[in-house]
Write a protein that holds these residues in place. Structure first.
Motif, PDB file in Angstrom:
ATOM      1  N   PHE A 290       9.527  -8.003  -7.159  1.00 34.69           N
ATOM      2  CA  PHE A 290       9.635  -6.667  -6.551  1.00 34.69           C
ATOM      3  C   PHE A 290      11.090  -6.252  -6.394  1.00 34.69           C
ATOM      4  N   CYS A 291      11.956  -7.238  -6.170  1.00 30.37           N
ATOM      5  CA  CYS A 291      13.389  -6.931  -6.092  1.00 30.37           C
ATOM      6  C   CYS A 291      13.879  -6.375  -7.421  1.00 30.37           C
ATOM      7  N   ALA A 292      13.468  -7.022  -8.528  1.00 29.77           N
ATOM      8  CA  ALA A 292      13.873  -6.549  -9.861  1.00 29.77           C
ATOM      9  C   ALA A 292      13.297  -5.177 -10.159  1.00 29.77           C
ATOM     10  N   ARG A 293      12.051  -4.946  -9.754  1.00 33.33           N
ATOM     11  CA  ARG A 293      11.440  -3.632  -9.978  1.00 33.33           C
ATOM     12  C   ARG A 293      12.165  -2.554  -9.190  1.00 33.33           C
ATOM     13  N   GLY A 294      12.554  -2.889  -7.974  1.00 31.58           N
ATOM     14  CA  GLY A 294      13.274  -1.919  -7.166  1.00 31.58           C
ATOM     15  C   GLY A 294      14.633  -1.581  -7.737  1.00 31.58           C
ATOM     16  N   LEU A 295      15.322  -2.601  -8.272  1.00 32.25           N
ATOM     17  CA  LEU A 295      16.640  -2.364  -8.866  1.00 32.25           C
ATOM     18  C   LEU A 295      16.520  -1.599 -10.174  1.00 32.25           C
ATOM     19  N   ALA A 296      15.394  -1.746 -10.859  1.00 35.25           N
ATOM     20  CA  ALA A 296      15.173  -0.963 -12.082  1.00 35.25           C
ATOM     21  C   ALA A 296      15.041   0.526 -11.757  1.00 35.25           C
ATOM     22  N   VAL A 297      14.465   0.817 -10.582  1.00 39.18           N
ATOM     23  CA  VAL A 297      14.321   2.207 -10.142  1.00 39.18           C
ATOM     24  C   VAL A 297      15.665   2.747  -9.652  1.00 39.18           C
ATOM     25  N   ASP A 298      16.384   1.921  -8.890  1.00 43.99           N
ATOM     26  CA  ASP A 298      17.675   2.336  -8.342  1.00 43.99           C
ATOM     27  C   ASP A 298      18.670   1.178  -8.469  1.00 43.99           C
ATOM     28  N   PRO A 299      19.397   1.102  -9.571  1.00 47.76           N
ATOM     29  CA  PRO A 299      20.342  -0.001  -9.796  1.00 47.76           C
ATOM     30  C   PRO A 299      21.451  -0.073  -8.750  1.00 47.76           C
ATOM     31  N   ASP A 300      21.656   0.990  -8.006  1.00 47.00           N
ATOM     32  CA  ASP A 300      22.735   1.020  -7.011  1.00 47.00           C
ATOM     33  C   ASP A 300      22.262   0.671  -5.608  1.00 47.00           C
ATOM     34  N   ASP A 301      21.020   0.182  -5.476  1.00 41.99           N
ATOM     35  CA  ASP A 301      20.492  -0.175  -4.159  1.00 41.99           C
ATOM     36  C   ASP A 301      21.178  -1.459  -3.689  1.00 41.99           C
TER      37      ASP A 301
ATOM     38  N   GLN B 183      19.712  -8.756  -1.135  1.00 43.32           N
ATOM     39  CA  GLN B 183      18.537  -9.612  -1.009  1.00 43.32           C
ATOM     40  C   GLN B 183      18.414 -10.540  -2.209  1.00 43.32           C
ATOM     41  N   LYS B 184      18.670 -10.002  -3.397  1.00 42.99           N
ATOM     42  CA  LYS B 184      18.604 -10.812  -4.617  1.00 42.99           C
ATOM     43  C   LYS B 184      19.638 -11.932  -4.557  1.00 42.99           C
ATOM     44  N   ALA B 185      20.851 -11.607  -4.170  1.00 46.17           N
ATOM     45  CA  ALA B 185      21.908 -12.615  -4.082  1.00 46.17           C
ATOM     46  C   ALA B 185      21.561 -13.701  -3.071  1.00 46.17           C
TER      47      ALA B 185
ATOM     48  N   LYS C 203       0.827  -1.208   0.000  1.00 47.27           N
ATOM     49  CA  LYS C 203       0.000   0.000   0.000  1.00 47.27           C
ATOM     50  C   LYS C 203       0.862   1.259   0.000  1.00 47.27           C
ATOM     51  N   ALA C 204       1.963   1.216   0.723  1.00 43.64           N
ATOM     52  CA  ALA C 204       2.877   2.362   0.718  1.00 43.64           C
ATOM     53  C   ALA C 204       3.438   2.596  -0.680  1.00 43.64           C
ATOM     54  N   LEU C 205       3.768   1.501  -1.376  1.00 44.97           N
ATOM     55  CA  LEU C 205       4.285   1.632  -2.737  1.00 44.97           C
ATOM     56  C   LEU C 205       3.237   2.230  -3.671  1.00 44.97           C
TER      57      LEU C 205
ATOM     58  N   ARG D 216      12.322  -2.921  -0.672  1.00 40.64           N
ATOM     59  CA  ARG D 216      13.106  -3.764   0.237  1.00 40.64           C
ATOM     60  C   ARG D 216      12.196  -4.560   1.166  1.00 40.64           C
ATOM     61  N   SER D 217      11.173  -3.868   1.688  1.00 33.23           N
ATOM     62  CA  SER D 217      10.245  -4.536   2.604  1.00 33.23           C
ATOM     63  C   SER D 217       9.460  -5.626   1.889  1.00 33.23           C
ATOM     64  N   LEU D 218       8.984  -5.331   0.690  1.00 31.25           N
ATOM     65  CA  LEU D 218       8.235  -6.331  -0.072  1.00 31.25           C
ATOM     66  C   LEU D 218       9.106  -7.542  -0.395  1.00 31.25           C
TER      67      LEU D 218
END
Length: 534
Positions: free
Chosen positions: A113-124, A130-132, A49-51, A95-97
């Motif tokens: 959601f991890c991939a979507r987050g990295l698409a927004v910020d590849p340096d996160d 978390q992905k690893a 919901k926050a997203l 990150r939370s998701l």
């Protein structure tokens, strides 16, 4: 009594959300608390919901753009630019998701959601870590040719009686029993509801061997009931079917008459495609649930799904029916007469009624099936189709409320299987029917067809088991139910072997079946296996 600090904190954060339901930061704050308390499912729901709200704030055409943007501006520190604040919250959402959906076992959604987050910020680097971790944990992902879409997205979570749930009644109180017996007398006049001690259903062999008892309700005969006599006859509006455009009554899900008998079919005057089997069903639907979904284009949700998801889709549709009942009657979903007194086989944090030998956070067994699609995404989709504000309706449709309803449905809903492919296609919750406890040696048989009936089993229908199964001299297998005996239902096929029945019980009821037949047959199987190894 003073409340635990965590419960007080939950109430404080939830009150803040009631006052400011479009505040993404408050959702993330409560998500953090849920994660600390061992509820990754609830944390994922708040993070999602926050997203959505951060997306709304960025989209000037969004329905909630203005209120979401105002909430973001009010939640930031004065010296922090709005763009930086929004970016920070968005990263926290992903990150939370990722972490919480992974904890629930919803790996495909977590990686998505991890991939979507990295698409927004590849340096996160947190998301990269978390992905690893997910890839390292699941060996198949190390193969570059493996398709992540094939990952499981079906997890499980705690089947919890949440400490802040004030809607769950004392089912054993004089008042509750009086209400239940008044309802039961309408559908089963020769029976009454009585409190009874039952074995704890558990996968823990130590607890099973200790024969721990828990208090539950049961249905008992007030007088003798003859073989083949009707014991119970109940109808319910809490029904669902996943067959799109098939001829079923919208209210009771019974088969409609053939088209040649069209004059006996009743339809809603406002939406002709919603049909009923009788004037009574149309009338009852119009006063209890249908206005909330009339013309709202919810019919296609959860229909004609993949066979593997048929059961989950039916539970979702039951949830949708509860939402419609709640909205039309202006009653909280957990206060409806169809749901209030159903026991959800809960774990209670302040009692010994648990499914494992410990009761701390993540060590508690997880027996409530959970997926991002059916527990978070689709319920929100239904609410939006019903023109309900998914943020301002938190008091009625918070995720913990939906999880509580799911827990009540699973193990109590009855279903009818398709004659074409064998998958469940129609289901219902009958509040009185489900008060009858399960046994793999039932003394009733039942039939589902828009309404549900119990008949006392006759001699030829009695399930025979044990050392005396061929003994005809004592009248043990004559059928019928004697005064004072418990009415014993069967939630699974009693013709399955003990291994199959117990595997079903773990999935539906949270633990191995502990009825007399299962205990005897399990011991016989153990002794037989032991003798074969000697």
């Amino acid at each position: 009594m003073k409340q635990p600090a965590s419960e007080e904190q939950w109430r404080r954060l939830t009150e803040r959300l009631y006052e400011s339901p479009y505040d993404a930061k408050s959702y993330l704050d409560r998500a953090d608390l849920y994660q600390d308390l061992g509820f990754p499912d609830l944390a994922a729901g708040d993070a999602y919901k926050a997203l959505l709200l951060t997306d709304e704030a960025a989209d000037e055409s969004g329905e909630y753009h203005e209120v979401a943007l105002n909430a973001l501006m009010n939640s930031r520190d004065e010296d922090v630019p709005l763009e930086d604040h929004t970016k920070s919250l968005t990263s926290k959402c992903y990150r939370s998701l990722t972490s919480n959906l992974r904890a629930c076992g919803c790996l495909k959604s977590a990686l998505n959601f991890c991939a979507r987050g990295l698409a927004v910020d590849p340096d996160d680097f947190i998301l990269e870590k978390q992905k690893a971790s997910i890839i390292y944990q699941h060996e198949s992902l190390r193969n570059s040719s493996f398709d992540p879409a094939k990952l499981s997205d079906q997890g499980s979570v705690r089947r919890e009686l949440y400490p802040w749930n004030t809607h769950e009644p004392d089912r054993f109180s004089t008042q509750s029993l009086s209400i239940l017996n008044a309802e039961l007398s309408k559908v089963a006049p020769k029976c009454s509801v009585i409190a009874v001690d039952l074995p704890l259903l558990t996968e823990d062999n130590a607890l099973a061997t200790a024969k721990v008892k828990v208090k539950q309700l049961g249905i008992f005969a007030n007088e003798d009931i003859a073989p083949s006599e009707t014991v119970l006859h109940e109808t319910s509006l809490l029904t669902a079917n996943n067959r799109l455009h098939d001829p079923l009554c919208d209210a009771c899900s019974s088969e409609l008459p053939f088209i040649s008998s069209r004059q006996s079919i009743y339809s809603c005057p406002e939406c002709d495609d919603t049909v009923f089997c009788s004037e009574n069903c149309l009338s009852v639907a119009s006063s209890t649930y249908h206005p909330a979904v009339c013309g709202k284009d919810v019919d296609a949700i959860g229909k004609d799904t993949d066979p593997k998801e048929a059961a989950d889709a039916l539970y979702l549709l039951l949830l949708g029916r509860v939402m419609a009942l709640s909205e039309t009657q202006d009653v909280h979903p957990l206060e409806l007469k169809e749901t209030k007194y159903i026991w959800g086989d809960f774990i209670h944090p302040n009692s010994k009624y648990v499914h494992s030998s410990t009761a701390s956070d993540y060590t508690i067994a997880h027996h409530l099936p959970f997926s991002f699609t059916y527990n978070i995404l689709s319920p929100l989709h239904i609410l939006e189709k019903m023109d309900i504000d998914i943020y301002a309706s938190l008091e009625r449709y918070d995720l913990w409320i939906l999880n509580t309803l799911y827990a009540k449905f699973r193990g109590t809903a009855s279903a009818r299987l398709s004659t074409s492919d064998g998958r469940p296609e129609v289901c219902a919750v009958h509040p009185m029917w489900c008060l009858a406890n399960h046994s793999c040696a039932p003394n009733v048989r039942w039939e589902w067809g828009g309404e549900i009936k119990f008949w006392a089993r006759a001699g030829g229908e009695v399930v025979r088991w044990g050392p005396g199964k061929d003994d005809e001299t004592k009248g043990k297998w004559r059928g019928g139910i004697r005064k004072g005996q418990e009415v014993l239902n069967h939630y699974c096929d009693p013709d399955l072997d003990v291994k199959g029945r117990r595997e079903w019980a773990v999935g539906a009821l949270g633990g191995m079946c502990m009825c007399e037949r299962c205990l005897w047959e399990a011991e016989e199987s153990r002794v037989c296996a032991l003798n074969q190894t000697i």
